[in-house]
Scaffold this active site. Structure first.
Site, PDB file in Angstrom:
ATOM      1  N   THR A  88      14.740 -45.078 100.290  1.00 29.24           N
ATOM      2  CA  THR A  88      14.672 -44.174  99.149  1.00 29.24           C
ATOM      3  C   THR A  88      14.212 -42.765  99.572  1.00 29.24           C
ATOM      4  O   THR A  88      14.678 -41.768  99.032  1.00 29.24           O
ATOM      5  CB  THR A  88      13.701 -44.757  98.104  1.00 29.24           C
ATOM      6  OG1 THR A  88      14.170 -46.063  97.764  1.00 29.24           O
ATOM      7  CG2 THR A  88      13.640 -43.904  96.858  1.00 29.24           C
ATOM      8  N   ALA A 104      14.398 -34.389  96.242  1.00 33.29           N
ATOM      9  CA  ALA A 104      13.594 -33.515  97.102  1.00 33.29           C
ATOM     10  C   ALA A 104      12.767 -32.506  96.310  1.00 33.29           C
ATOM     11  O   ALA A 104      12.636 -31.352  96.670  1.00 33.29           O
ATOM     12  CB  ALA A 104      14.490 -32.803  98.125  1.00 33.29           C
ATOM     13  N   HIS A 112       7.480 -32.378  91.872  1.00 33.33           N
ATOM     14  CA  HIS A 112       7.387 -32.228  90.416  1.00 33.33           C
ATOM     15  C   HIS A 112       6.021 -31.681  90.010  1.00 33.33           C
ATOM     16  O   HIS A 112       5.001 -32.069  90.573  1.00 33.33           O
ATOM     17  CB  HIS A 112       7.596 -33.587  89.743  1.00 33.33           C
ATOM     18  CG  HIS A 112       8.998 -34.099  89.857  1.00 33.33           C
ATOM     19  ND1 HIS A 112       9.975 -33.772  88.954  1.00 33.33           N
ATOM     20  CD2 HIS A 112       9.590 -34.897  90.788  1.00 33.33           C
ATOM     21  CE1 HIS A 112      11.116 -34.368  89.316  1.00 33.33           C
ATOM     22  NE2 HIS A 112      10.909 -35.053  90.428  1.00 33.33           N
ATOM     23  N   VAL A 160      10.346 -58.325 107.315  1.00 38.25           N
ATOM     24  CA  VAL A 160       9.360 -59.297 106.842  1.00 38.25           C
ATOM     25  C   VAL A 160      10.076 -60.487 106.196  1.00 38.25           C
ATOM     26  O   VAL A 160      10.952 -60.317 105.356  1.00 38.25           O
ATOM     27  CB  VAL A 160       8.397 -58.636 105.836  1.00 38.25           C
ATOM     28  CG1 VAL A 160       7.426 -59.671 105.243  1.00 38.25           C
ATOM     29  CG2 VAL A 160       7.628 -57.512 106.518  1.00 38.25           C
ATOM     30  N   LYS A 215      19.446 -38.983  80.767  1.00 38.26           N
ATOM     31  CA  LYS A 215      18.328 -38.227  81.296  1.00 38.26           C
ATOM     32  C   LYS A 215      18.746 -36.836  81.769  1.00 38.26           C
ATOM     33  O   LYS A 215      17.932 -35.930  81.884  1.00 38.26           O
ATOM     34  CB  LYS A 215      17.701 -39.008  82.454  1.00 38.26           C
ATOM     35  CG  LYS A 215      16.364 -38.478  82.903  1.00 38.26           C
ATOM     36  CD  LYS A 215      15.663 -39.498  83.788  1.00 38.26           C
ATOM     37  CE  LYS A 215      14.422 -38.919  84.444  1.00 38.26           C
ATOM     38  NZ  LYS A 215      14.676 -38.290  85.735  1.00 38.26           N
ATOM     39  N   ARG A 245      16.380 -45.884  93.663  1.00 34.12           N
ATOM     40  CA  ARG A 245      14.990 -45.800  93.220  1.00 34.12           C
ATOM     41  C   ARG A 245      14.501 -47.205  92.904  1.00 34.12           C
ATOM     42  O   ARG A 245      15.256 -48.032  92.386  1.00 34.12           O
ATOM     43  CB  ARG A 245      14.869 -44.964  91.939  1.00 34.12           C
ATOM     44  CG  ARG A 245      15.135 -43.500  92.097  1.00 34.12           C
ATOM     45  CD  ARG A 245      16.533 -43.171  91.670  1.00 34.12           C
ATOM     46  NE  ARG A 245      16.594 -42.552  90.350  1.00 34.12           N
ATOM     47  CZ  ARG A 245      17.733 -42.168  89.780  1.00 34.12           C
ATOM     48  NH1 ARG A 245      18.888 -42.358  90.396  1.00 34.12           N
ATOM     49  NH2 ARG A 245      17.722 -41.619  88.615  1.00 34.12           N
ATOM     50  N   GLU A 294       9.211 -45.121  91.703  1.00 33.29           N
ATOM     51  CA  GLU A 294      10.397 -44.304  91.419  1.00 33.29           C
ATOM     52  C   GLU A 294       9.917 -42.887  91.133  1.00 33.29           C
ATOM     53  O   GLU A 294       8.765 -42.561  91.379  1.00 33.29           O
ATOM     54  CB  GLU A 294      11.180 -44.905  90.250  1.00 33.29           C
ATOM     55  CG  GLU A 294      10.380 -45.084  88.986  1.00 33.29           C
ATOM     56  CD  GLU A 294      11.177 -45.812  87.898  1.00 33.29           C
ATOM     57  OE1 GLU A 294      12.405 -45.689  87.869  1.00 33.29           O
ATOM     58  OE2 GLU A 294      10.564 -46.514  87.091  1.00 33.29           O
ATOM     59  N   SER A 295      10.787 -42.035  90.605  1.00 38.16           N
ATOM     60  CA  SER A 295      10.394 -40.651  90.356  1.00 38.16           C
ATOM     61  C   SER A 295       9.120 -40.606  89.527  1.00 38.16           C
ATOM     62  O   SER A 295       8.995 -41.374  88.570  1.00 38.16           O
ATOM     63  CB  SER A 295      11.521 -39.928  89.614  1.00 38.16           C
ATOM     64  OG  SER A 295      11.151 -38.599  89.371  1.00 38.16           O
ATOM     65  N   CYS A 321      30.262 -28.775 108.570  1.00 37.56           N
ATOM     66  CA  CYS A 321      31.311 -29.594 109.203  1.00 37.56           C
ATOM     67  C   CYS A 321      30.885 -31.057 109.262  1.00 37.56           C
ATOM     68  O   CYS A 321      31.635 -31.911 109.728  1.00 37.56           O
ATOM     69  CB  CYS A 321      31.725 -29.046 110.560  1.00 37.56           C
ATOM     70  SG  CYS A 321      30.895 -29.749 111.988  1.00 37.56           S
TER      71      CYS A 321
END
Lengths: 417, 475
Positions: free
Chosen positions: B43, B49, B52, B175, B252, B313, B337-338, B437
């Protein structure tokens, strides 16, 4: 700051021919900057034959064709730097180049010839859906890995796009023992030369699927297969036409893009259609003293035309350096029906040489049509063609003595009956 | 791999690496394991990126606390650990007068969460700040403090700093079970068993699997796929701010934002999927995010898209993160998550605090607080660049033309600890192959450099995990 009369960016077919021609025209202080470890550019990886039919009236391989020009450069003792990248060009013709020996060096040039070539359109720019596994290569990258590095990229190959390098690689990989499933082409016609379709696909029974595109890439680590679909006239995939191909490699030959990041840094105006600089009949860009030739100017079909164009650029740069820089009779070239672009985009009718070659590509396949030339509304010339295709470059010659009614407002090239 | 540790961190994403970095201040034996070949492979590598500001999360939630503290830490750490962070400010656009109360709700949440420099502005004010914003925007929430961050750069910075302070990493280690043992846990992997006093579960979309090995109260994490497109740096000045949309009943919304590298990012979609490895992009999602983004910024030049990708996420059932000691000696960082990327340094700090208290570990006296990133030689002035090249001529050999990355920088990426062992690892560390490229030119050279530096044949060089070899064989 060091100074050179002429700095040529790129030591491929365009840069080499331009250097030789400028030298023959009397320029003695030339420097060629080449980013690779040898001169010759992309020709070095084009080990197939078919080069030089126009220039040398014989069939050469890419490296052999390059060798002819490299020999001339060496014989003329024209200086060049290898593994040297031009990092920046200013509108004042100052060039920043970088290499491991000298570091970052700025040189001033009396004139510059842009000969950086082009690059391939990558997967990301094509928006192909699916996973992002290993085994997806542009055709040229695969060609370099095979022919220069001696590495095989795959055993079972699908090719998207019928550009010339893709067609050549279809044959090349077949000859190396790989299985080439098919070539899919989004358009209803091929983007490559007809001779390559015959020699590289038909001769090896490789199907060419026109109006098809890849709609899914399968495989998380390495490509395991791809799904293709037929497309409608808007080039959108038609549901229900999906066909799956089991393969470990996807090659992309979906167009070449002139590499003009440096031209942009120099403030040079680019043509939206060609992706290369806008030039006049001297092949001079919007920044005075900067000339362009080869695939950085527009993508060529044959290297012979690159060499010819580059020789003109070299001669024009020499002429500019000896003081011939008056340009006061520009007439814009317009594209009419069926013509996608022209190079040059304008002609200095007042100061032009005896004749100038205008090169262009057509927008579709045309049978038994003509290329027509107009000065203003006046029909000047008509040249019948049995067949014209977007994959092949067309040309029309404009002679100085054809301007019998003086300088026209505009010049137009078009396709007509 | 030694098999006795104080702390075993499962997952080398940004959260696992942040925890490792924060814990490495203490006198503890720490191991980070990951099933992939490198850090930052899940993730953490494919997200918006964004740093927040912290107005999204409901006040009082763990999310809210971690977000605000994380954003603060990112600012500080970007300096001491040398990764790219830009405070570019964000706008949440509102397209309907009737929705303005929703903007006010976000504003109030932000104030309660402790976000500074927050204001509700008019559509015209938003367009004055960001001229590319659509005429249809009637109001916006402006967060001056919001930022953008390099998600790879931040994760590598945490990992390298942790490694410099003695943390060990074991990759390609998956694991299979976590069992209670004395005095802590036995982590059973495909590479053998690891005995550890404490476990940190930072396994991303797999954190439910790890959690459920140990805890009685089972959790479920759904992989929520988010697709993005990335535009050429050539059009990188399209927007300066991160431009969000107010969530509506239609969804959203997507963001349009610059990246710290000068590209433009558009996305994400949101699609719940069953397969936790399914990072496919689809024509439908691509079309959807592209169209949705045009609402905010009508003139996005999609002909300049250089790549598309998707990330997953870790979406939990509840709306909050699960962070803390969920079983004796077992610490969760689950459902991240976010705003997980923003929160990561705070999550790491919090877990380090809990474990240091529980273990009674002392702070190290020889702790290294700073880390320097790999230099980007092409960004240096010519004199400095020449000086660097004179010291190491490989800095003068440009491999990636699009991003101007030299062989020296690629070698640096491979020799770092933990270093790049794959093409993607090189790409994420120094951006070779990340330009327009998309590695067309530099792939052959980068494969050769990796083979040389790692002492393996070219046919064993992978794009990422094993099985992703690019070269089939020597001709």
């Amino acid at each position: 700051m060091k100074y050179h009369d002429l700095v040529i960016i790129g030591g491929g077919p365009a840069g080499l021919a331009a250097a030789v021609s400028a030298h023959e025209a009397g320029v003695s202080d030339i420097l060629i900057l080449e980013r690779d470890e040898r001169l010759g550019g992309i020709l070095n990886q084009c080990i197939h034959n078919g080069f030089g039919l126009h220039t040398f009236k014989e069939e050469l391989t890419g490296p052999e064709y390059a060798e002819r020009y490299i020999k001339k450069v060496l014989d003329a003792k024209i200086p060049y730097k290898l593994k040297t990248i031009a990092a920046d060009i200013s509108p004042e013709r100052e060039i920043l180049y970088v290499n491991g020996e000298e570091g970052a060096v700025t040189v001033k040039a009396g004139a510059i010839i842009l000969a950086m070539g082009c690059r391939e359109r990558p997967r990301g720019a094509l928006g192909l859906p699916g996973y992002r596994p290993a085994g997806i290569f542009t055709a040229g990258t695969a060609q370099r890995l095979m022919n220069i590095e001696g590495q095989s990229v795959g055993k079972k190959v699908f090719i998207l796009g019928s550009g010339d390098i893709g067609l050549i690689m279809a044959r090349r990989m077949t000859l190396e023992g790989a299985e080439v499933c098919a070539v899919a082409e989004l358009m209803p016609y091929s983007g490559g030369l007809n001779r390559n379709i015959v020699q590289c696909l038909n001769d090896f029974n490789i199907p060419l699927k026109l109006s098809h595109t890849v709609t899914q890439i399968h495989g998380k680590e390495r490509v395991t297969g791809i799904t293709i679909s037929e497309v409608d006239e808007k080039r959108s995939p038609i549901p229900g036409t999906e066909e799956y191909f089991d393969c470990d490699t996807l090659l992309l030959s979906c167009g070449l893009l002139p590499e003009n990041e440096l031209s942009k840094s120099a403030g040079i105006t680019l043509d939206r259609v060609t992706g290369g600089p806008v030039v006049d009949d001297r092949l001079q860009c919007s920044v005075p003293g900067v000339f362009a030739c080869g695939n950085v100017l527009h993508v060529h079909d044959l290297v012979d035309y690159v060499s010819e164009e580059a020789e003109r650029a070299g001669a024009q740069a020499a002429s500019y350096l000896s003081g011939n820089s008056t340009a006061d009779g520009y007439v814009k070239l317009y594209t009419g029906f069926g013509v996608r672009y022209t190079v040059p985009q304008m002609i200095d009718v007042k100061n032009m040489s005896e004749q100038t070659v205008v090169r262009f590509r057509v927008a579709d396949i045309y049978r038994d049509k003509s290329i027509a030339l107009y000065y203003g509304d006046k029909h000047v010339k008509k040249q019948k063609k049995r067949i014209m295709a977007p994959g092949e470059m067309e040309q029309i010659i404009i002679k100085k003595d054809s301007f019998t009614d003086g300088i026209p407002d505009s010049i137009k090239v078009c396709v007509e009956d | 791999m030694m098999n006795e540790y104080d702390v075993c961190i499962i997952g080398a994403g940004v959260v696992g690496c942040a925890a490792a970095m924060q814990l490495s201040k203490y006198d503890l034996n720490i191991l980070v394991i990951d099933k992939e070949e490198d850090v930052c492979s899940g993730t953490s590598k494919a997200n918006s990126a964004i740093a927040h500001a912290g107005y999204d999360a409901v006040p009082g939630t763990i999310k809210a606390k971690m977000n605000v503290r994380g954003a603060e830490l990112i600012k500080q750490l970007s300096k001491t650990l040398d990764f790219s962070y830009i405070q570019n400010g964000s706008l949440v656009l509102c397209f309907d007068e009737a929705d303005i109360p929703k903007l006010n709700t976000l504003y109030e949440r932000g104030i309660k969460n402790g976000v500074k420099e927050l204001s509700v502005i008019t559509g015209d004010e938003a367009r004055a700040l960001e001229p590319a914003v659509s005429e249809n925007a009637v109001a916006a929430l402006y967060a001056k403090d919001a930022g953008i961050v390099c998600p790879f750069g931040m994760t590598y910075a945490f990992a390298e700093n942790a490694a410099a302070n003695g943390v060990q990493f074991s990759f390609l280690t998956e694991v299979k079970n976590v069992k209670k043992s004395d005095p802590g846990y036995t982590v059973v992997t495909d590479k053998g068993e690891i005995n550890t006093k404490y476990v940190i579960n930072a396994a991303g979309v797999y954190a439910d699997v790890i959690h459920n090995y140990v805890c009685d109260d089972k959790i479920k994490i759904t992989a929520r796929r988010g697709e993005y497109v990335l535009l050429d740096r050539e059009v990188g000045d399209l927007v300066k701010h991160t431009v969000f949309q107010l969530p509506t009943k239609l969804g959203k919304g997507v963001l349009v934002a610059p990246t710290v590298h000068g590209n433009i990012i558009v996305g994400p979609s949101a699609e719940d999927i069953d397969d936790k490895e399914d990072t496919e992009t689809t024509a439908a999602s691509t079309a959807k995010i592209k169209e949705c983004a045009l609402q905010s910024v009508p003139n996005i030049p999609y002909n300049k898209v250089i790549t598309g990708f998707s990330g997953l996420r870790a979406h939990g059932g509840d709306d909050d993160f699960i962070i803390g000691e969920t079983a004796d000696g077992f610490f969760d960082a689950a459902c991240i998550e976010s705003p997980g990327l923003t929160s990561a340094p705070a999550i790491g700090e919090y877990l380090a605090m809990l474990i240091s208290k529980k273990s009674g570990a002392a702070l190290k006296t020889d702790y290294i607080a700073e880390r320097k990133n790999i230099p980007h030689i092409a960004k240096m002035p010519p004199e400095k660049r020449t000086e660097m090249i004179k010291k190491n001529p490989l800095y003068g050999n440009i491999i990636c033309r699009c991003e101007s990355i030299s062989e020296g920088e690629i070698v640096d990426a491979i020799r770092r600890k933990p270093g790049a062992v794959s093409l993607d690892g090189v790409k994420r560390r120094v951006r070779a192959g990340m330009g327009r490229c998309q590695a067309g030119f530099c792939t052959p050279a980068t494969i050769a450099i990796l083979a040389r530096e790692l002492g393996i044949p070219e046919s064993e060089v992978t794009k990422n995990r094993p099985g992703s070899e690019q070269i089939k064989e020597k001709l």
